[in-house]
Design a protein around this motif. Structure first.
Motif, PDB file in Angstrom:
ATOM      1  N   PHE A  19       0.557  -0.818  -0.129  1.00 51.33           N
ATOM      2  CA  PHE A  19      -0.349   0.069  -0.035  1.00 51.33           C
ATOM      3  C   PHE A  19       0.792   1.179  -0.335  1.00 51.33           C
ATOM      4  O   PHE A  19       0.490   2.186  -1.078  1.00 51.33           O
ATOM      5  CB  PHE A  19      -1.137  -0.194   1.290  1.00 51.33           C
ATOM      6  CG  PHE A  19      -1.660   1.339   1.505  1.00 51.33           C
ATOM      7  CD1 PHE A  19      -2.674   1.932   0.549  1.00 51.33           C
ATOM      8  CD2 PHE A  19      -1.470   1.886   2.731  1.00 51.33           C
ATOM      9  CE1 PHE A  19      -3.295   3.059   0.426  1.00 51.33           C
ATOM     10  CE2 PHE A  19      -2.624   3.174   3.199  1.00 51.33           C
ATOM     11  CZ  PHE A  19      -2.987   3.561   1.907  1.00 51.33           C
ATOM     12  N   ALA A  20       1.522   1.019   1.057  1.00 51.63           N
ATOM     13  CA  ALA A  20       2.575   3.239   1.188  1.00 51.63           C
ATOM     14  C   ALA A  20       3.636   2.882  -0.129  1.00 51.63           C
ATOM     15  O   ALA A  20       3.827   4.006  -1.016  1.00 51.63           O
ATOM     16  CB  ALA A  20       3.383   2.648   1.998  1.00 51.63           C
ATOM     17  N   ASN A  21       4.146   1.519  -0.853  1.00 56.94           N
ATOM     18  CA  ASN A  21       4.886   2.270  -1.908  1.00 56.94           C
ATOM     19  C   ASN A  21       3.735   2.538  -3.341  1.00 56.94           C
ATOM     20  O   ASN A  21       4.249   3.374  -4.581  1.00 56.94           O
ATOM     21  CB  ASN A  21       4.848   0.767  -2.114  1.00 56.94           C
ATOM     22  CG  ASN A  21       6.663   0.148  -1.738  1.00 56.94           C
ATOM     23  OD1 ASN A  21       7.474   1.003  -0.714  1.00 56.94           O
ATOM     24  ND2 ASN A  21       6.987  -1.138  -1.717  1.00 56.94           N
ATOM     25  N   PHE A  22       2.571   2.180  -3.530  1.00 56.16           N
ATOM     26  CA  PHE A  22       1.633   2.652  -4.685  1.00 56.16           C
ATOM     27  C   PHE A  22       1.527   3.760  -3.816  1.00 56.16           C
ATOM     28  O   PHE A  22       1.130   4.632  -4.779  1.00 56.16           O
ATOM     29  CB  PHE A  22       0.367   1.251  -4.285  1.00 56.16           C
ATOM     30  CG  PHE A  22      -0.437   1.713  -5.766  1.00 56.16           C
ATOM     31  CD1 PHE A  22      -0.567   2.827  -5.917  1.00 56.16           C
ATOM     32  CD2 PHE A  22      -0.864   0.479  -6.440  1.00 56.16           C
ATOM     33  CE1 PHE A  22      -1.754   2.945  -7.302  1.00 56.16           C
ATOM     34  CE2 PHE A  22      -1.480   0.479  -7.670  1.00 56.16           C
ATOM     35  CZ  PHE A  22      -1.836   1.762  -7.798  1.00 56.16           C
ATOM     36  N   VAL A  23       1.002   4.419  -2.602  1.00 58.29           N
ATOM     37  CA  VAL A  23       0.629   5.472  -2.874  1.00 58.29           C
ATOM     38  C   VAL A  23       1.666   6.753  -2.832  1.00 58.29           C
ATOM     39  O   VAL A  23       1.524   7.364  -2.863  1.00 58.29           O
ATOM     40  CB  VAL A  23      -0.017   6.032  -1.375  1.00 58.29           C
ATOM     41  CG1 VAL A  23      -0.007   7.198  -0.793  1.00 58.29           C
ATOM     42  CG2 VAL A  23      -1.271   4.608  -0.795  1.00 58.29           C
ATOM     43  N   ASP A  24       3.152   6.088  -1.699  1.00 65.42           N
ATOM     44  CA  ASP A  24       4.406   7.071  -2.451  1.00 65.42           C
ATOM     45  C   ASP A  24       4.530   7.472  -4.044  1.00 65.42           C
ATOM     46  O   ASP A  24       4.834   8.967  -3.962  1.00 65.42           O
ATOM     47  CB  ASP A  24       4.906   6.335  -1.028  1.00 65.42           C
ATOM     48  CG  ASP A  24       5.511   7.110  -0.353  1.00 65.42           C
ATOM     49  OD1 ASP A  24       4.636   7.665   0.197  1.00 65.42           O
ATOM     50  OD2 ASP A  24       6.706   7.109   0.065  1.00 65.42           O
ATOM     51  N   VAL A  25       3.927   6.927  -4.767  1.00 59.37           N
ATOM     52  CA  VAL A  25       4.000   6.337  -6.127  1.00 59.37           C
ATOM     53  C   VAL A  25       3.878   8.078  -6.465  1.00 59.37           C
ATOM     54  O   VAL A  25       4.079   9.416  -7.208  1.00 59.37           O
ATOM     55  CB  VAL A  25       4.356   5.343  -6.967  1.00 59.37           C
ATOM     56  CG1 VAL A  25       4.663   5.646  -8.735  1.00 59.37           C
ATOM     57  CG2 VAL A  25       5.557   5.082  -6.840  1.00 59.37           C
ATOM     58  N   LEU A  26       1.892   8.048  -6.056  1.00 60.45           N
ATOM     59  CA  LEU A  26       1.258   9.450  -6.051  1.00 60.45           C
ATOM     60  C   LEU A  26       1.319  10.117  -5.668  1.00 60.45           C
ATOM     61  O   LEU A  26       1.757  10.932  -6.327  1.00 60.45           O
ATOM     62  CB  LEU A  26      -0.152   8.253  -6.492  1.00 60.45           C
ATOM     63  CG  LEU A  26      -0.462   7.338  -6.821  1.00 60.45           C
ATOM     64  CD1 LEU A  26      -2.350   7.031  -6.406  1.00 60.45           C
ATOM     65  CD2 LEU A  26      -0.983   7.293  -8.096  1.00 60.45           C
ATOM     66  N   ARG A  27       1.845  10.052  -4.899  1.00 62.01           N
ATOM     67  CA  ARG A  27       1.769  11.118  -3.516  1.00 62.01           C
ATOM     68  C   ARG A  27       3.301  11.941  -4.604  1.00 62.01           C
ATOM     69  O   ARG A  27       3.815  13.071  -4.650  1.00 62.01           O
ATOM     70  CB  ARG A  27       2.407  10.322  -2.183  1.00 62.01           C
ATOM     71  CG  ARG A  27       3.252  12.603  -1.263  1.00 62.01           C
ATOM     72  CD  ARG A  27       2.844  11.390  -0.051  1.00 62.01           C
ATOM     73  NE  ARG A  27       4.337  10.819   0.033  1.00 62.01           N
ATOM     74  CZ  ARG A  27       5.040  11.570   0.218  1.00 62.01           C
ATOM     75  NH1 ARG A  27       5.774  12.694   0.184  1.00 62.01           N
ATOM     76  NH2 ARG A  27       6.828  11.020  -0.056  1.00 62.01           N
ATOM     77  N   LEU A  28       3.958  11.680  -4.439  1.00 63.21           N
ATOM     78  CA  LEU A  28       5.225  12.360  -4.948  1.00 63.21           C
ATOM     79  C   LEU A  28       5.553  12.944  -6.522  1.00 63.21           C
ATOM     80  O   LEU A  28       5.665  13.850  -6.802  1.00 63.21           O
ATOM     81  CB  LEU A  28       6.995  11.246  -4.856  1.00 63.21           C
ATOM     82  CG  LEU A  28       6.986  10.639  -3.863  1.00 63.21           C
ATOM     83  CD1 LEU A  28       8.091  10.118  -3.756  1.00 63.21           C
ATOM     84  CD2 LEU A  28       7.781  11.701  -2.866  1.00 63.21           C
ATOM     85  N   ALA A  29       4.568  11.711  -7.535  1.00 67.33           N
ATOM     86  CA  ALA A  29       3.965  13.015  -8.610  1.00 67.33           C
ATOM     87  C   ALA A  29       3.225  13.762  -8.989  1.00 67.33           C
ATOM     88  O   ALA A  29       2.746  14.445  -9.763  1.00 67.33           O
ATOM     89  CB  ALA A  29       3.760  11.266  -9.612  1.00 67.33           C
TER      90      ALA A  29
END
Length: 351
Positions: free
Chosen positions: A51-61
């Motif tokens: 979950f965290a990996n998926f969300v962090d890609v969205l957050r940073l993009a």
């Protein structure tokens, strides 16, 4: 065929899938500058890393630097009760929105977790997912989220990615599917699935690349100390299951072999650990696979050695130990019998 979900206590028949839309809908533009909107469903005891990996890609993009404002992407965790959801490591996440209308999202992502008898989404989530599919919203299964999508009757006719670690569980519990265990994620029309862990970052980066931009996807991964985006067909770093069988005894033994490559058990020890005799296990292997447990285990270890030799630069001596051989000489002898060349010759050939 109506999918079934088997547990130790019962067999549960699940509702058939609704008709699949002819093609995924084009992405709606969200209010303002948002280009990608994602709703998350977290299963009980979900895997926090995926979950965290998926969300962090969205957050940073979504924003400049790591300011984390949901400008180009937005995301939210959905719930029918708004109760906190506890992950497999014990950390809880508080949902932000109720299920509502799935058409407000460009993707709905189901994050799976530990496989247990009660690992099934409540009926309200099944209805939400069916509504999303009917509205043309692509569905994403992360980690064992593919299991949950299949339980909901939403993967018939689709290829799906399953971690090599859960391959045996998938075959044992679900009928009518041929899971893919040799890729980090699979995109099949309006269903996307990945094996979890770090691969969820690569699947998220694929979506960002497609809908927001390659620069944003690369930026996210670089900030997360991930060198580059991997394509869907990149092999999983674990051991793929090359043996095809539905015999539960054989599947359990193969999984135990996979999990103990570096210090391989004897056949007698494997049989003892899964509650059968050595002779029983040997008969089942011969019937199901036409080979012995010893030969299957050796084949598995040599296949892994071949993969490590051709995809990396680790010393042959280190690969030998990681694959359960006494030393590089032992590996070389067995390797030559199987591949008609030594590990050194394979590496020099660049094959």
């Amino acid at each position: 065929m109506t999918p079934t979900y088997r547990t130790k206590a019962r067999t549960m028949s699940l509702a058939p899938a609704l008709p699949r839309p002819a093609a995924p809908r084009p992405l709606r533009r969200q209010p303002g500058d948002v280009r990608l909107s994602v709703g998350f469903i977290l299963a009980k005891r979900f895997t926090l890393c995926a979950f965290a990996n998926f969300v962090d890609v969205l957050r940073l993009a979504a924003d400049e630097g790591d300011r984390s404002r949901p400008i180009l992407c937005n995301w939210t965790v959905l719930s029918d009760t708004m109760e906190p959801v506890t992950s497999s490591c014990g950390i809880s996440v508080q949902p932000k929105e109720r299920l509502g209308d799935p058409a407000r999202f460009d993707y709905v992502v189901v994050i799976g977790g530990l496989m247990e008898d009660e690992a099934i989404l409540p009926p309200s989530y099944h209805r939400f997912l069916h509504d999303a599919a009917a509205a043309g919203v692509p569905l994403v299964g992360v980690c064992t989220g593919a299991f949950l999508l299949h339980q909901a009757g939403l993967l018939q006719g689709y290829r799906c990615c399953v971690s090599w670690f859960h391959h045996a569980d998938f075959l044992e519990q679900f009928e009518g599917l041929n899971p893919v265990t040799d890729q980090i994620f699979v995109v099949d029309r309006d269903r996307l699935t990945c094996s979890g862990g770090a691969s969820s970052a690569h699947l998220a980066a694929y979506l960002v690349d497609k809908h927001v931009g390659r620069a944003q996807a690369s930026k996210s991964l670089h900030i997360m100390i991930i060198d580059e985006a991997l394509q869907a067909d990149k092999p999983q770093p674990g051991i793929t299951m090359d043996f095809k069988t539905r015999d539960p005894m054989v599947l359990r033994a193969l999984l135990m072999m996979q999990q103990n490559i570096e210090q391989p058990f004897t056949v007698a020890e494997i049989a003892r650990r899964i509650g059968h005799s050595k002779r029983q296990l040997e008969r089942h292997f011969q019937t199901a696979l036409g080979t012995s447990p010893q030969a299957a285990f050796l084949d598995m270890r040599l296949s892994l050695a071949h993969h490590l030799i051709t995809t990396g630069d680790r010393p042959i001596s280190q690969i030998a130990l990681e694959c359960g051989f006494c030393d590089s000489s032992h590996l070389s002898r067995m390797f030559r019998r199987r591949y008609d060349q030594t590990p050194q010759a394979l590496r020099q050939s660049g094959a």
